[in-house]
Design an enzyme around this catalytic site. Structure first.
Site, PDB file in Angstrom:
ATOM      1  CD  GLU A  68      -2.885  -1.176   2.354  1.00  0.00           C
ATOM      2  OE1 GLU A  68      -4.030  -1.587   2.160  1.00  0.00           O
ATOM      3  OE2 GLU A  68      -2.482  -0.812   3.467  1.00  0.00           O
TER       4      GLU A  68
ATOM      5  CB  CYS B 231       3.123   7.386   3.292  1.00  0.00           C
ATOM      6  SG  CYS B 231       3.672   6.144   4.437  1.00  0.00           S
TER       7      CYS B 231
ATOM      8  CB  CYS C 137       7.584  -5.412   8.285  1.00  0.00           C
ATOM      9  SG  CYS C 137       9.035  -4.674   9.068  1.00  0.00           S
TER      10      CYS C 137
ATOM     11  CB  CYS D  79       6.870  -2.969  15.805  1.00  0.00           C
ATOM     12  SG  CYS D  79       8.551  -2.647  15.223  1.00  0.00           S
TER      13      CYS D  79
ATOM     14  CB  CYS E 130       3.526  -2.041  13.528  1.00  0.00           C
ATOM     15  SG  CYS E 130       3.572  -1.797  11.750  1.00  0.00           S
TER      16      CYS E 130
ATOM     17  CB  CYS F 268       1.306   5.878  11.410  1.00  0.00           C
ATOM     18  SG  CYS F 268       2.072   7.316  10.807  1.00  0.00           S
TER      19      CYS F 268
HETATM   20  N1  SAH Z   1       9.551   0.288   9.364  1.00  0.00           N
HETATM   21  C1  SAH Z   1       9.832   1.655   9.473  1.00  0.00           C
HETATM   22  C2  SAH Z   1       8.920   2.526   8.627  1.00  0.00           C
HETATM   23  C3  SAH Z   1       7.472   2.185   8.566  1.00  0.00           C
HETATM   24  S1  SAH Z   1       6.486   2.459   9.987  1.00  0.00           S
HETATM   25  C4  SAH Z   1       9.779   2.101  10.913  1.00  0.00           C
HETATM   26  O1  SAH Z   1       9.310   1.349  11.753  1.00  0.00           O
HETATM   27  O2  SAH Z   1      10.246   3.196  11.197  1.00  0.00           O
HETATM   28  C5  SAH Z   1       6.165   4.213  10.035  1.00  0.00           C
HETATM   29  C6  SAH Z   1       5.859   4.743  11.432  1.00  0.00           C
HETATM   30  O3  SAH Z   1       4.545   4.360  11.888  1.00  0.00           O
HETATM   31  C7  SAH Z   1       6.824   4.215  12.468  1.00  0.00           C
HETATM   32  O4  SAH Z   1       7.261   5.218  13.340  1.00  0.00           O
HETATM   33  C8  SAH Z   1       5.973   3.222  13.195  1.00  0.00           C
HETATM   34  O5  SAH Z   1       6.495   2.949  14.443  1.00  0.00           O
HETATM   35  C9  SAH Z   1       4.639   3.909  13.228  1.00  0.00           C
HETATM   36  N2  SAH Z   1       3.536   3.014  13.552  1.00  0.00           N
HETATM   37  C10 SAH Z   1       3.450   1.693  13.309  1.00  0.00           C
HETATM   38  N3  SAH Z   1       2.268   1.217  13.776  1.00  0.00           N
HETATM   39  C11 SAH Z   1       1.593   2.252  14.299  1.00  0.00           C
HETATM   40  C12 SAH Z   1       0.305   2.384  14.888  1.00  0.00           C
HETATM   41  N4  SAH Z   1      -0.521   1.362  15.011  1.00  0.00           N
HETATM   42  N5  SAH Z   1      -0.065   3.625  15.310  1.00  0.00           N
HETATM   43  C13 SAH Z   1       0.751   4.672  15.146  1.00  0.00           C
HETATM   44  N6  SAH Z   1       1.967   4.609  14.576  1.00  0.00           N
HETATM   45  C14 SAH Z   1       2.386   3.411  14.161  1.00  0.00           C
HETATM   46 FE1  SF4 Z   2       8.114  -3.099  10.502  1.00  0.00          FE
HETATM   47 FE2  SF4 Z   2       5.944  -1.913  11.475  1.00  0.00          FE
HETATM   48 FE3  SF4 Z   2       8.091  -2.243  13.015  1.00  0.00          FE
HETATM   49 FE4  SF4 Z   2       8.168  -0.471  11.018  1.00  0.00          FE
HETATM   50  S1  SF4 Z   2       6.853  -0.357  12.824  1.00  0.00           S
HETATM   51  S2  SF4 Z   2       9.755  -1.982  11.572  1.00  0.00           S
HETATM   52  S3  SF4 Z   2       6.871  -1.537   9.494  1.00  0.00           S
HETATM   53  S4  SF4 Z   2       6.823  -3.879  12.153  1.00  0.00           S
END
Ligand code: SAH
Ligand code: SF4
Length: 391
Positions: free
Chosen positions: A115, A128, A135, A139, A142, A368
């Site tokens: 996406e 974005c 991934c 995390c 996420c 995000c």
């Molecule tokens: N993998 C990279 C880039 C993609 S995530 C990274 O982790 O930095 C982009 C941003 O969205 C990151 O800061 C991530 O921590 C945040 N993010 C992920 N899940 C989220 C959620 N459920 N609510 C708010 N921010 C989130």
């Molecule tokens: Fe991967 Fe989501 Fe963690 Fe970014 S925040 S490194 S996309 S699992």
């Protein structure tokens, strides 16, 4: 944590069959394009000029087939189309939010999906983009991290996301490439699906094309790469790409960060902070963005805010507070607004900008961390998600 949850680059391989036949020009460097044009029979004297012309057609004028390239002879266009293609990801669906955000579901070679999200703002527009299908990192907050199937995007697939968004915005005609301010798509953030620094070479080569002055021509200062903290690649980002850096910080003790951002077990807070202090491009005009997702009762106390300020002291930084965006099955809740305000005040008083990122496109799950391809074939269970969240 599941024993198999990878915190390394190991990609869970998914079958990827590239269609045989003509080679895609999108994502090719000028040097490779030069070689390919020679290979297919372009006269040596002409090849430099032809690369320039084709490059302009693709990246400045948005051409999608060779017949549009009217300054090339019919015969040469035929030669090109017999040997090469101009392929961009296929837009499977587009959703528009009531706030103007657009989310594209894109199909790539092999049928995999990612996406990309376009966010219009006053005087600018940010796309974005994704760097991986899913991934490998997990995390716990996420949605993308719950997707089991992962592969790296090719350079062409990364650039292609920008091209399709520009198609959709109808931004090829009247595009003044020298003036970022009038552009609908003026900024790019690598904050979609995937960890960009685990796909370093493709991301770097794609961004070089995005910054090319005779092509899409976005300034390096209008591109932000977000990493969860792949420490060994951080200084390379400054040296080999030169774009701005954002770091997904999210926790102020190793205990909390281990749970939220498991890569912390490999490179902990101290190691990460040292790498950021040494970041070659660090300056007041090029500050590092610390992204901090605000999760109720997990990382949002005033003590966390104070610890955060202490940890980053000495680093030119801004802190981007992201209210947690919920997704189906997520184990966490968004912090109360009053708590986010308290947190942000502490950071502000310490002298840092601490904008709270307004969730955009929530009604279409475009905010995000909510991205995840609809058709992925394996889902983690709620139990697995909770185990990874440590609750
Ligand atoms: N993998 C990279 C880039 C993609 S995530 C990274 O982790 O930095 C982009 C941003 O969205 C990151 O800061 C991530 O921590 C945040 N993010 C992920 N899940 C989220 C959620 N459920 N609510 C708010 N921010 C989130
Ligand atoms: Fe991967 Fe989501 Fe963690 Fe970014 S925040 S490194 S996309 S699992």
């Amino acid at each position: 944590m599941k024993p198999s949850s990878p915190i390394t680059q190991d990609l869970l391989t998914i079958p990827r069959t590239l269609p045989p036949g003509p080679i895609n020009l999108i994502g090719m460097s000028r040097t490779i394009m030069h070689e390919k044009l020679l290979e297919i029979g372009t006269p040596e004297k002409q090849v430099k000029m032809r690369v320039g012309q084709i490059w302009q057609w693709i990246y400045q004028k948005g051409a999608r087939n060779f017949s549009q390239m009217t300054n090339l002879s019919k015969q040469y266009r035929e030669l090109l189309s017999n040997n090469l293609t101009i392929d961009v990801p296929q837009v499977v669906s587009k959703q528009s939010s009531k706030d103007g955000t657009r989310k594209y579901l894109l199909k790539l070679a092999g049928g995999h999906e990612v996406e990309a999200v376009y966010i219009p703002e006053e005087g600018r527009g940010t796309l974005c983009i994704s760097s991986q299908v899913g991934c490998t990192l997990t995390c716990s907050f996420c949605h993308t991290g719950t997707q089991k199937l992962v592969r790296n995007l090719t350079c062409g697939e990364i650039v292609g996301q920008i091209l399709v968004a520009r198609d959709d915005l109808d931004e090829w005609t009247n595009l003044n490439s020298a003036n970022d301010k009038t552009r609908l798509l003026s900024n790019v953030v690598l904050m979609g699906m995937g960890e960009p620094l685990y796909n370093f070479e493709n991301v770097r080569d794609a961004l070089k094309i995005v910054m090319d002055p005779e092509g899409i021509c976005l300034s390096r200062k209008r591109i932000t790469l977000s990493t969860s903290g792949v420490v060994p690649e951080i200084s390379r980002t400054a040296d080999e790409i030169g774009c701005l850096l954002a770091v997904s910080f999210h926790g102020t003790t190793d205990e909390i960060r281990d749970k939220l951002v498991p890569i912390n077990k490999k490179w902990n807070i101290e190691t990460l902070i040292t790498a950021l202090k040494d970041y070659p491009r660090l300056s007041n005009s090029e500050r590092i963005t610390f992204e901090y997702v605000m999760i109720k009762d997990v990382n949002d106390s005033e003590l966390d805010a104070l610890r955060l300020v202490k940890l980053i002291s000495g680093i030119p930084a801004k802190i981007n507070l992201i209210p947690f965006n919920e997704w189906p099955g997520s184990a966490y809740k968004r912090s109360e607004w009053s708590q986010i305000k308290k947190f942000s005040d502490i950071i502000h008083r310490a002298g840092y900008a601490s904008p709270v990122r307004t969730p955009r496109g929530e009604d279409i799950m475009a905010a995000c961390g909510q991205l995840k391809s609809e058709t992925e074939r394996q889902r983690k269970s709620k139990k697995e998600i909770s185990m990874e969240a440590g609750i």
